[in-house]
Design a protein around this motif. Structure first.
Motif, PDB file in Angstrom:
ATOM      1  N   ARG A  45     -25.057-102.632 -27.987  1.00  0.00           N
ATOM      2  CA  ARG A  45     -23.803-102.931 -27.291  1.00  0.00           C
ATOM      3  C   ARG A  45     -23.920-104.265 -26.579  1.00  0.00           C
ATOM      4  NH1 ARG A  45     -21.571-101.220 -21.901  1.00  0.00           N
ATOM      5  NH2 ARG A  45     -23.605-100.381 -21.358  1.00  0.00           N
ATOM      6  N   LEU A  46     -22.794-104.966 -26.471  1.00  0.00           N
ATOM      7  CA  LEU A  46     -22.699-106.187 -25.690  1.00  0.00           C
ATOM      8  C   LEU A  46     -21.687-105.938 -24.586  1.00  0.00           C
ATOM      9  CD1 LEU A  46     -22.983-107.123 -28.896  1.00  0.00           C
ATOM     10  CD2 LEU A  46     -22.986-109.336 -27.842  1.00  0.00           C
ATOM     11  N   GLU A  47     -22.063-106.301 -23.374  1.00  0.00           N
ATOM     12  CA  GLU A  47     -21.205-106.056 -22.218  1.00  0.00           C
ATOM     13  C   GLU A  47     -20.912-107.380 -21.521  1.00  0.00           C
ATOM     14  OE1 GLU A  47     -21.321-103.298 -18.187  1.00  0.00           O
ATOM     15  OE2 GLU A  47     -23.076-103.400 -19.486  1.00  0.00           O
ATOM     16  N   GLY A  48     -19.628-107.737 -21.449  1.00  0.00           N
ATOM     17  CA  GLY A  48     -19.228-108.984 -20.827  1.00  0.00           C
ATOM     18  C   GLY A  48     -19.232-108.890 -19.315  1.00  0.00           C
ATOM     19  N   GLU A  49     -19.782-109.918 -18.687  1.00  0.00           N
ATOM     20  CA  GLU A  49     -19.795-110.012 -17.225  1.00  0.00           C
ATOM     21  C   GLU A  49     -19.448-111.447 -16.849  1.00  0.00           C
ATOM     22  OE1 GLU A  49     -23.391-108.472 -15.507  1.00  0.00           O
ATOM     23  OE2 GLU A  49     -23.265-106.629 -16.668  1.00  0.00           O
ATOM     24  N   GLY A  50     -18.146-111.760 -16.845  1.00  0.00           N
ATOM     25  CA  GLY A  50     -17.695-113.120 -16.555  1.00  0.00           C
ATOM     26  C   GLY A  50     -18.121-114.059 -17.666  1.00  0.00           C
ATOM     27  N   ASN A  88     -16.448-104.794 -23.646  1.00  0.00           N
ATOM     28  CA  ASN A  88     -17.506-104.225 -24.486  1.00  0.00           C
ATOM     29  C   ASN A  88     -17.273-104.423 -25.973  1.00  0.00           C
ATOM     30  OD1 ASN A  88     -19.661-102.588 -23.022  1.00  0.00           O
ATOM     31  ND2 ASN A  88     -17.796-101.971 -21.955  1.00  0.00           N
ATOM     32  N   ILE A  89     -18.364-104.720 -26.666  1.00  0.00           N
ATOM     33  CA  ILE A  89     -18.422-104.726 -28.128  1.00  0.00           C
ATOM     34  C   ILE A  89     -19.553-103.780 -28.493  1.00  0.00           C
ATOM     35  CG2 ILE A  89     -18.942-106.078 -30.191  1.00  0.00           C
ATOM     36  CD1 ILE A  89     -17.851-108.537 -28.776  1.00  0.00           C
ATOM     37  N   ILE A  90     -19.318-102.899 -29.469  1.00  0.00           N
ATOM     38  CA  ILE A  90     -20.376-101.970 -29.879  1.00  0.00           C
ATOM     39  C   ILE A  90     -20.767-102.206 -31.329  1.00  0.00           C
ATOM     40  CG2 ILE A  90     -19.657-100.183 -28.245  1.00  0.00           C
ATOM     41  CD1 ILE A  90     -18.691 -98.670 -30.932  1.00  0.00           C
ATOM     42  N   LYS A  96     -22.492 -92.546 -31.844  1.00  0.00           N
ATOM     43  CA  LYS A  96     -22.914 -91.145 -31.888  1.00  0.00           C
ATOM     44  C   LYS A  96     -21.721 -90.207 -31.967  1.00  0.00           C
ATOM     45  CE  LYS A  96     -25.776 -87.859 -29.350  1.00  0.00           C
ATOM     46  NZ  LYS A  96     -26.573 -87.670 -28.134  1.00  0.00           N
ATOM     47  N   GLY A  97     -20.683 -90.468 -31.187  1.00  0.00           N
ATOM     48  CA  GLY A  97     -19.525 -89.587 -31.183  1.00  0.00           C
ATOM     49  C   GLY A  97     -18.305 -90.253 -30.595  1.00  0.00           C
ATOM     50  N   GLY A 112     -27.248 -93.269 -25.176  1.00  0.00           N
ATOM     51  CA  GLY A 112     -26.740 -92.504 -24.046  1.00  0.00           C
ATOM     52  C   GLY A 112     -25.561 -93.139 -23.337  1.00  0.00           C
ATOM     53  N   ASP A 113     -25.175 -94.346 -23.711  1.00  0.00           N
ATOM     54  CA  ASP A 113     -24.037 -95.008 -23.077  1.00  0.00           C
ATOM     55  C   ASP A 113     -22.723 -94.372 -23.515  1.00  0.00           C
ATOM     56  OD1 ASP A 113     -25.792 -96.779 -21.925  1.00  0.00           O
ATOM     57  OD2 ASP A 113     -25.261 -98.487 -23.198  1.00  0.00           O
ATOM     58  N   TYR A 114     -21.790 -94.284 -22.573  1.00  0.00           N
ATOM     59  CA  TYR A 114     -20.417 -93.884 -22.853  1.00  0.00           C
ATOM     60  C   TYR A 114     -19.543 -95.088 -22.542  1.00  0.00           C
ATOM     61  CZ  TYR A 114     -21.461 -88.965 -23.438  1.00  0.00           C
ATOM     62  OH  TYR A 114     -21.939 -87.784 -23.911  1.00  0.00           O
TER      63      TYR A 114
END
Length: 151
Positions: A45-50, A88-90, A96-97, A112-114
């Motif tokens: 996953r990629l998570e944007g923070e500014g 977010n980009i996954i 998983k679900g 384990g990330d949601y």
């Protein structure tokens, strides 16, 4: 909230195999004074923070890079990486679900990330997931036919 499991999560060996077939080259990321290659198929996953992006890798490690999510999105394989919302980009290899709710769609990843899916992107996300799963099925069938001794 009921979880919709699409398929069982892929094994590490299967992810490595699929990565080669989906043309997932290494990403060249800038660091202070040099550039470093990172294997694209190991990104969960990629998570944007500014103006920064936090990479979450399959081994549990994380890496902060001084590039925006938008800039990185154009460098990622569009068959495998999906933008769920502005932050977010996954990587679909690690999905998983899917967890539908009356008001919000969210997904779970093998680490384990949601992550929530924006309402505007939910229908497009589901289309991409179905297309991705169809490609995985076709790859599996092609491999089964191409391998001797497998009926």
């Amino acid at each position: 909230m009921k979880a919709t499991l699409l398929t069982k999560p892929l094994s590490h060996a299967r992810v490595e195999q699929i990565a080669g077939q989906f043309a997932m080259p290494d990403l060249l990321l800038p660091f202070w004074g040099y550039r470093k290659k990172m294997p694209m198929h190991q990104i969960v996953r990629l998570e944007g923070e500014g103006n920064y992006t936090l990479f979450h890798f399959v081994d549990g490690s994380q890496l902060m890079v001084s590039l925006t999510l938008k800039k990185l999105e154009s460098r990622l394989s569009p068959k495998v990486f999906v933008r769920l919302h502005k932050k977010n980009i996954i990587n679909l290899l690690y999905l998983k679900g899917i967890h539908p709710d009356r008001q919000q769609l969210s997904i779970s990843l093998v680490n384990g990330d949601y992550v929530e899916v924006s309402r505007r992107k939910a229908s497009q996300f589901m289309k991409q997931v179905k297309g991705f799963q169809q490609e995985l099925i076709e790859l599996s069938l092609a491999q089964a036919v191409g391998q001797p001794g497998i009926a």
